[in-house]
Design an enzyme around this catalytic site. Structure first.
Site, PDB file in Angstrom:
ATOM      1  N   GLY A 227      -4.595   1.268   6.436  1.00  0.00           N
ATOM      2  CA  GLY A 227      -4.081  -0.066   6.113  1.00  0.00           C
ATOM      3  C   GLY A 227      -4.923  -1.167   6.739  1.00  0.00           C
ATOM      4  O   GLY A 227      -5.168  -2.203   6.124  1.00  0.00           O
ATOM      5  N   ASP A 228      -5.364  -0.938   7.968  1.00  0.00           N
ATOM      6  CA  ASP A 228      -6.189  -1.949   8.651  1.00  0.00           C
ATOM      7  C   ASP A 228      -7.509  -2.123   7.896  1.00  0.00           C
ATOM      8  O   ASP A 228      -8.003  -3.240   7.729  1.00  0.00           O
ATOM      9  CB  ASP A 228      -6.494  -1.521  10.096  1.00  0.00           C
TER      10      ASP A 228
ATOM     11  N   GLY B 276      -2.488   4.752  -3.676  1.00  0.00           N
ATOM     12  CA  GLY B 276      -3.125   3.466  -3.933  1.00  0.00           C
ATOM     13  C   GLY B 276      -2.282   2.295  -3.483  1.00  0.00           C
ATOM     14  O   GLY B 276      -1.567   2.396  -2.477  1.00  0.00           O
TER      15      GLY B 276
ATOM     16  N   SER C 190       0.835  -1.202   0.000  1.00  0.00           N
ATOM     17  CA  SER C 190       0.000   0.000   0.000  1.00  0.00           C
ATOM     18  C   SER C 190       0.872   1.255   0.000  1.00  0.00           C
ATOM     19  O   SER C 190       1.965   1.268   0.572  1.00  0.00           O
ATOM     20  CB  SER C 190      -0.963  -0.017   1.185  1.00  0.00           C
ATOM     21  N   MET C 191       0.359   2.286  -0.660  1.00  0.00           N
ATOM     22  CA  MET C 191       1.138   3.511  -0.864  1.00  0.00           C
ATOM     23  C   MET C 191       0.291   4.753  -0.568  1.00  0.00           C
ATOM     24  O   MET C 191       0.283   5.711  -1.338  1.00  0.00           O
ATOM     25  CB  MET C 191       1.649   3.535  -2.308  1.00  0.00           C
ATOM     26  N   GLY C 192      -0.445   4.698   0.524  1.00  0.00           N
ATOM     27  CA  GLY C 192      -1.269   5.838   0.932  1.00  0.00           C
ATOM     28  C   GLY C 192      -2.229   6.269  -0.164  1.00  0.00           C
ATOM     29  O   GLY C 192      -2.828   5.432  -0.841  1.00  0.00           O
ATOM     30  N   ALA C 193      -2.358   7.584  -0.352  1.00  0.00           N
ATOM     31  CA  ALA C 193      -3.324   8.129  -1.323  1.00  0.00           C
ATOM     32  C   ALA C 193      -3.015   7.703  -2.758  1.00  0.00           C
ATOM     33  O   ALA C 193      -3.886   7.758  -3.628  1.00  0.00           O
ATOM     34  CB  ALA C 193      -3.342   9.646  -1.227  1.00  0.00           C
TER      35      ALA C 193
HETATM   36  N1  LIG Z   1      -5.606   9.910   1.440  1.00  0.00           N
HETATM   37  C1  LIG Z   1      -6.147   8.790   0.981  1.00  0.00           C
HETATM   38  N2  LIG Z   1      -7.191   8.840   0.114  1.00  0.00           N
HETATM   39  C2  LIG Z   1      -7.774   7.708  -0.351  1.00  0.00           C
HETATM   40  N3  LIG Z   1      -7.363   6.473  -0.004  1.00  0.00           N
HETATM   41  C3  LIG Z   1      -6.316   6.358   0.825  1.00  0.00           C
HETATM   42  C4  LIG Z   1      -5.649   7.501   1.376  1.00  0.00           C
HETATM   43  N4  LIG Z   1      -4.672   7.075   2.193  1.00  0.00           N
HETATM   44  C5  LIG Z   1      -4.725   5.724   2.159  1.00  0.00           C
HETATM   45  N5  LIG Z   1      -5.691   5.294   1.345  1.00  0.00           N
HETATM   46  C6  LIG Z   1      -6.050   3.904   1.018  1.00  0.00           C
HETATM   47  O1  LIG Z   1      -5.674   3.090   2.089  1.00  0.00           O
HETATM   48  C7  LIG Z   1      -4.690   2.131   1.650  1.00  0.00           C
HETATM   49  C8  LIG Z   1      -3.726   1.872   2.789  1.00  0.00           C
HETATM   50  O2  LIG Z   1      -3.080   3.086   3.135  1.00  0.00           O
HETATM   51  P1  LIG Z   1      -1.586   3.180   3.681  1.00  0.00           P
HETATM   52  O3  LIG Z   1      -0.635   2.768   2.616  1.00  0.00           O
HETATM   53  O4  LIG Z   1      -1.423   4.522   4.276  1.00  0.00           O
HETATM   54  O5  LIG Z   1      -1.626   2.036   4.812  1.00  0.00           O
HETATM   55  P2  LIG Z   1      -0.755   1.860   6.131  1.00  0.00           P
HETATM   56  O6  LIG Z   1       0.467   2.725   6.053  1.00  0.00           O
HETATM   57  O7  LIG Z   1      -0.568   0.414   6.301  1.00  0.00           O
HETATM   58  O8  LIG Z   1      -1.762   2.415   7.228  1.00  0.00           O
HETATM   59  P3  LIG Z   1      -1.932   2.015   8.781  1.00  0.00           P
HETATM   60  O9  LIG Z   1      -0.917   0.975   9.092  1.00  0.00           O
HETATM   61  O10 LIG Z   1      -1.737   3.294   9.514  1.00  0.00           O
HETATM   62  O11 LIG Z   1      -3.325   1.514   8.925  1.00  0.00           O
HETATM   63  C9  LIG Z   1      -4.070   2.743   0.401  1.00  0.00           C
HETATM   64  O12 LIG Z   1      -3.526   1.755  -0.453  1.00  0.00           O
HETATM   65  C10 LIG Z   1      -5.266   3.448  -0.223  1.00  0.00           C
HETATM   66  O13 LIG Z   1      -6.056   2.551  -0.954  1.00  0.00           O
HETATM   67 MG   LIG Z   2      -0.158  -0.576   8.091  1.00  0.00          MG
END
Ligand SMILES: Nc1ncnc2c1ncn2[C@@H]1O[C@H](COP(=O)(O)OP(=O)(O)OP(=O)(O)O)[C@@H](O)[C@H]1O
Ligand SMILES: [Mg+2]
Length: 320
Positions: free
Chosen positions: A263-264, A237, A232-235
């Site tokens: 992410g959860d 995707g 996962s790569m935040g916003a």
């Molecule tokens: N700003 C955003 N807008 C829309 N979707 C988002 C955004 N941020 C995250 N997402 C969605 O959530 C998914 C997971 O986000 P992210 O990569 O930040 O997970 P993470 O770092 O494991 O988060 P955490 O461990 O804090 O729960 C992304 O792949 C995307 O689909």
């Molecule tokens: Mg995570």
């Protein structure tokens, strides 16, 4: 997977999150707090919560397990009861940790202060093993998520994955650092892993310059039992990688309240997709939608299943 499946989420190190918002947060000065409230944290518990919210009429049993402190258990009990989540935790002496999450309203960035958590004795670890035997049937879906508390060895997930797979359960892992490294180096893979790109780069020892580098890095793991890697790569995707397919899934733009737990929610979306027997691409789209929904401002007014349906058609998929 049938609708009688048990979904068991393991949270070895749960938390209560103290959620604070400030406007233009700065370090080293006195910041004026705008709002604060306590939220139940802990990755596996949050996966269980999102799954229970999205899959409102869920027929499967959702069980949350791990170790939890007796001292401040009441808030968790209330939470589990409200969501119809079965408490499978081993209750230990002491209090579950309280983490602090500070969201800057001006830019929506969140600063996390995470504590180490409880110290789990060998006896309490044995109690967990006994408890698992009682909670699981066959063909269940197990989510192992988050960090490990003091006392629990770094190969905890590795051993648990081996045991669960041997017993015929489907296993999803979302962890980082040494615990993730141990799993990868031992080549004892779960069926699905969801690191974020930073967690995977830490294992790689350096940042990835291209998406192809990520794909090449993970390629050997699919010969060792991994079926799906979600980076996962935040916003931006996420990459959904299987042995034969790679897709990039980009979420719709949503008004974000806080990205904590994105992410959860994504892991919960993967579970939901698996429970429905969806194909790879549809699981990816659904998981992306659920995570975007969960962090969205609209969640205050729109119920989760409705929001998921509304956002799903806006998800973009590219084959790589
Ligand atoms: N700003 C955003 N807008 C829309 N979707 C988002 C955004 N941020 C995250 N997402 C969605 O959530 C998914 C997971 O986000 P992210 O990569 O930040 O997970 P993470 O770092 O494991 O988060 P955490 O461990 O804090 O729960 C992304 O792949 C995307 O689909
Ligand atoms: Mg995570």
């Amino acid at each position: 997977m049938n609708n009688k499946t048990t979904v068991l989420t393991v949270t070895p190190n749960p938390a209560i999150d103290l959620m604070v918002t400030v406007n233009e947060w700065q370090m080293g000065i006195v910041n004026k707090g705008e709002t604060s409230y306590q939220k139940i944290g802990g990755k596996g518990i949050q996966v269980a919560r999102v799954l229970a919210e999205v899959d409102k009429n869920h027929q499967e049993k959702i069980i949350a397990t791990g170790w939890i402190g007796k001292e401040n258990y009441a808030v968790f009990q209330h939470y589990f009861d409200k969501l119809n989540i079965i408490d499978g935790f081993v209750h230990v002496d002491g209090a579950t940790r309280t983490n602090v999450k500070i969201t800057d309203k001006s830019c929506n960035d969140t600063t996390d202060i995470n504590f180490l958590g409880l110290d789990i004795s060998e006896e309490e670890q044995a109690q967990f093993t006994d408890k698992l035997k009682k909670l699981l049937k066959a063909d269940d879906l197990c989510v192992l998520a988050g960090s490990l508390p003091h006392g629990v060895p770094v190969n905890f997930y590795t051993k648990l994955i081996a045991q669960l797979r041997q017993e015929g359960h489907k296993v999803i892992l979302d962890t980082s650092g040494k615990a993730l490294k141990n799993v990868i180096e031992s080549k004892t893979f779960p069926h699905i892993m969801k690191p974020n790109i930073y967690e995977l780069a830490e294992i790689n020892g350096k940042e990835f310059a291209t998406e192809q580098e990520i794909i090449d890095f993970a390629k050997p793991w699919f010969k060792e039992g991994l079926q799906m890697l979600v980076v996962s790569m935040g916003a931006e995707g996420a990459l959904f990688i299987s042995e034969n397919e790679v897709i990039k899934v980009v979420p719709p733009t949503v008004k974000v309240i806080s990205t904590v737990g994105a992410g959860d929610a994504m892991v919960a979306g993967i579970c939901y997709g698996l429970l429905q027997g969806l194909p790879f691409v549809e699981i990816a789209k659904l998981a992306t939608t659920v995570s975007a929904s969960n962090i969205s401002e609209e969640k205050r007014t729109v119920k989760m299943p409705t929001l998921v349906k509304k956002l799903l058609p806006q998800v973009k998929v590219t084959t790589i």
